[in-house]
Every structure is written in C-alpha cells, then in structure tokens.
Write an enzyme that holds these catalytic residues in place. Structure first.
Site, PDB file in Angstrom:
ATOM      1  N   ARG A  56       0.790  -1.243   0.000  1.00  0.00           N
ATOM      2  CA  ARG A  56       0.000   0.000   0.000  1.00  0.00           C
ATOM      3  C   ARG A  56       0.822   1.293   0.000  1.00  0.00           C
ATOM      4  NH1 ARG A  56      -4.979   0.778   3.688  1.00  0.00           N
ATOM      5  NH2 ARG A  56      -3.448   0.599   5.362  1.00  0.00           N
ATOM      6  N   ASP A  57       2.143   1.201   0.010  1.00  0.00           N
ATOM      7  CA  ASP A  57       2.953   2.426  -0.050  1.00  0.00           C
ATOM      8  C   ASP A  57       4.174   2.195  -0.940  1.00  0.00           C
ATOM      9  OD1 ASP A  57       3.738   5.031   0.415  1.00  0.00           O
ATOM     10  OD2 ASP A  57       4.669   4.610   2.360  1.00  0.00           O
ATOM     11  N   LEU A  58       3.934   1.611  -2.095  1.00  0.00           N
ATOM     12  CA  LEU A  58       5.031   1.336  -3.020  1.00  0.00           C
ATOM     13  C   LEU A  58       5.507   2.631  -3.670  1.00  0.00           C
ATOM     14  CD1 LEU A  58       3.669  -1.891  -4.723  1.00  0.00           C
ATOM     15  CD2 LEU A  58       5.575  -1.723  -3.109  1.00  0.00           C
ATOM     16  N   ASN A  62      11.023   3.572  -1.093  1.00  0.00           N
ATOM     17  CA  ASN A  62      10.899   2.411  -0.222  1.00  0.00           C
ATOM     18  C   ASN A  62      11.601   1.177  -0.774  1.00  0.00           C
ATOM     19  OD1 ASN A  62       9.511   3.783   1.737  1.00  0.00           O
ATOM     20  ND2 ASN A  62       7.482   3.174   1.017  1.00  0.00           N
TER      21      ASN A  62
END
Length: 284
Positions: A56-58, A62
């Site tokens: 959900r936070d690609l 990251n």
C-alpha cells in the site's frame, strides 16, 4: 531478532548500501536494467500477496539495492493483511495511504470507502516503472484537475490519436511493455490485472532477472545489462559537476544573444520537501 535480559527485542537487518531513488535520479539505467528491477519488484509483491499482505505504499523511496543488483522492499508501516487466515475471506481496507503520484485513482473517489488493496499495489508498480524509464512522474496525483491525468482518462478521437487515453502515457515507454502496463493501469480496479498475471505476460517472462535461487546462490547472468550503482555522496558530486558544467557553458554564451531563463530538465529529480513522509519527489 535478539532478546536481551532487559526484555527488549533487538532486530538486526541486512546492510544494503544503495538507495533506489538515487539510482533512478542518476539517470544511468537503460531499459533492460529498469526491466530487471521491475520484474524483481513484481516478484516481491507477488510473494506478499500470496501471503495475504498488501504493501500500500510502493514508491522508489521504499526500495534499496544490494551490491549485486538485488532490489529489496522496505517500509511495511502501511501494509495490511487482506486475507483472513481462518477462512481466507478478503478483508477490505479503508483509508488513503501512500504518496500522491503513486496513488491509484479509485482511492480518491468519495464513494470508494472500502477496497481490495491488491489492485492499488499493481497500479503503483506501473507508476514506478514509468519513473524508472523516464525519471519523472506522469502526474502530481491521479485527479482530473491535473491536465495530464485528465487526458489519460479521456477517450481518444480515433486509433491514431495519442493526445488522449492510455497511449498518451504508453507511447513514452518501450513498446514491448505497452500491453501489460496498460492492463496494470486500467482505471477500473476490478478489471486491473493481478500481479500473478503480470508475471505471466510474454514480455515479463522474457526479462532476464538478477535473483537468488532456492539454494541462496546469486543468479546474475544477464547479458543485456549491468546495474549502475551509485551512493548518495557520489550522486551529489555528479550533480554538482553537472551544474558546474552548465554554468561554464552559460558563461560562454553572450548575454545579449540569449536571455533564456534556466529551467530544470524534466529528466532530473529534485529533493523538494512535500507533505509526504519521503520528502522527495520526481520532477514533472
């Protein structure tokens, strides 16, 4: 993980020296190297989804890369378990997480209160690939108030019209990627391709991928690319040298002949702080 007598858990992680954002920022990757990293990313998300977890936070920030060109995925702070271990039923998510340029458009619809997080990850993977190839975002956020996204959503006038619709974006990418990227960026999340089907695409299967086999042995026999690895300090020196060269070139141009303001080239990245936790963004 180590537990000490004070009942404090200590987690020791692998040291990975290269920031993936910096590697993209260096603008040295060719399409084969980008494809290798993209396939590694897709395999990472395939594994997470198979375990019932969505990231959900690609985003570029990251990810890190080892000295052998192996990409590692970080920051599971926004990750969610979407599949119950008890009955295997889908547990839908609520709330918007992630950074604006990588968000899938359905998250910004007021009516979209709960959602399957897997298509959200797939959309973000496609945006990351676009960034790897072009070193910029396609839009600031998937809102129709931004002209680039509005045109992406509109139907083209005919099959030759590339000013509207998916071809507006796809035409800038390698032709072999068009089929799978277009399916990854389907505006309807229900129709959006799964990461399992992404990896079954003919082009994806043909990509030579640096990886470790089941015995932990590095497989890096890719003849079409090598990985350009650069640290943040090396990148900073490179950017300073480029700026110095530009200044020297400008000093050699008669001022009365050219009076053109200096604009940042769209292939460069910047580190202007935004409201996102990464504090970094690509130029548009």
């Amino acid at each position: 993980m180590i537990d000490n007598p004070n009942k404090t858990s200590i987690i020791i992680l692998e040291y990975v020296p290269y920031d993936f954002f910096n590697l993209v920022m260096a603008n040295q990757m060719n399409k084969y190297e980008s494809a290798c990293f993209f396939k590694q990313l897709c395999h990472a998300i395939q594994y997470m989804h198979s375990m019932g977890i969505a990231h959900r936070d690609l985003k570029l920030d990251n990810c890190v890369v080892t000295s052998q060109g192996i990409l590692k995925l970080l920051d599971l702070g926004s990750a969610v378990i979407f599949k119950s271990e008890e009955n295997g039923e889908l547990q839908k998510c609520v709330g918007i997480v992630g950074s604006d340029p990588y968000l899938s458009p359905e998250l910004l619809r007021p009516s979209y209160r709960t959602y399957d997080p897997r298509p959200v990850d797939v959309w973000a993977l496609a945006i990351m690939y676009y960034c790897m190839i072009l070193s910029k975002f396609p839009w600031k956020a998937p809102r129709k108030s931004f002209n680039s996204f509005r045109l992406f959503c509109e139907d083209p006038e005919d099959e030759d019209d590339v000013s509207k619709g998916p071809l507006r974006l796809l035409r800038a990418l390698p032709s072999e990627s068009h089929g799978v990227i277009s399916q990854m960026m389907d505006l309807n999340p229900v129709k959006r391709i799964s990461v399992d089907h992404v990896l079954q695409d003919k082009w994806m299967k043909s990509i030579p991928e640096c990886h470790y086999n089941s015995q932990g042995i590095l497989i890096n026999d890719c003849e079409d690319h090598t990985h350009h690895l650069i640290t943040e300090e090396e990148l900073q020196r490179q950017l300073e040298d480029q700026e110095l060269q530009r200044q020297q070139q400008n000093n050699n141009i008669p001022q009365q002949q050219f009076n053109i303001p200096s604009f940042q080239h769209e292939s460069e990245l910047n580190r202007n702080h935004s409201r996102h936790k990464s504090g970094r963004k690509l130029s548009l």
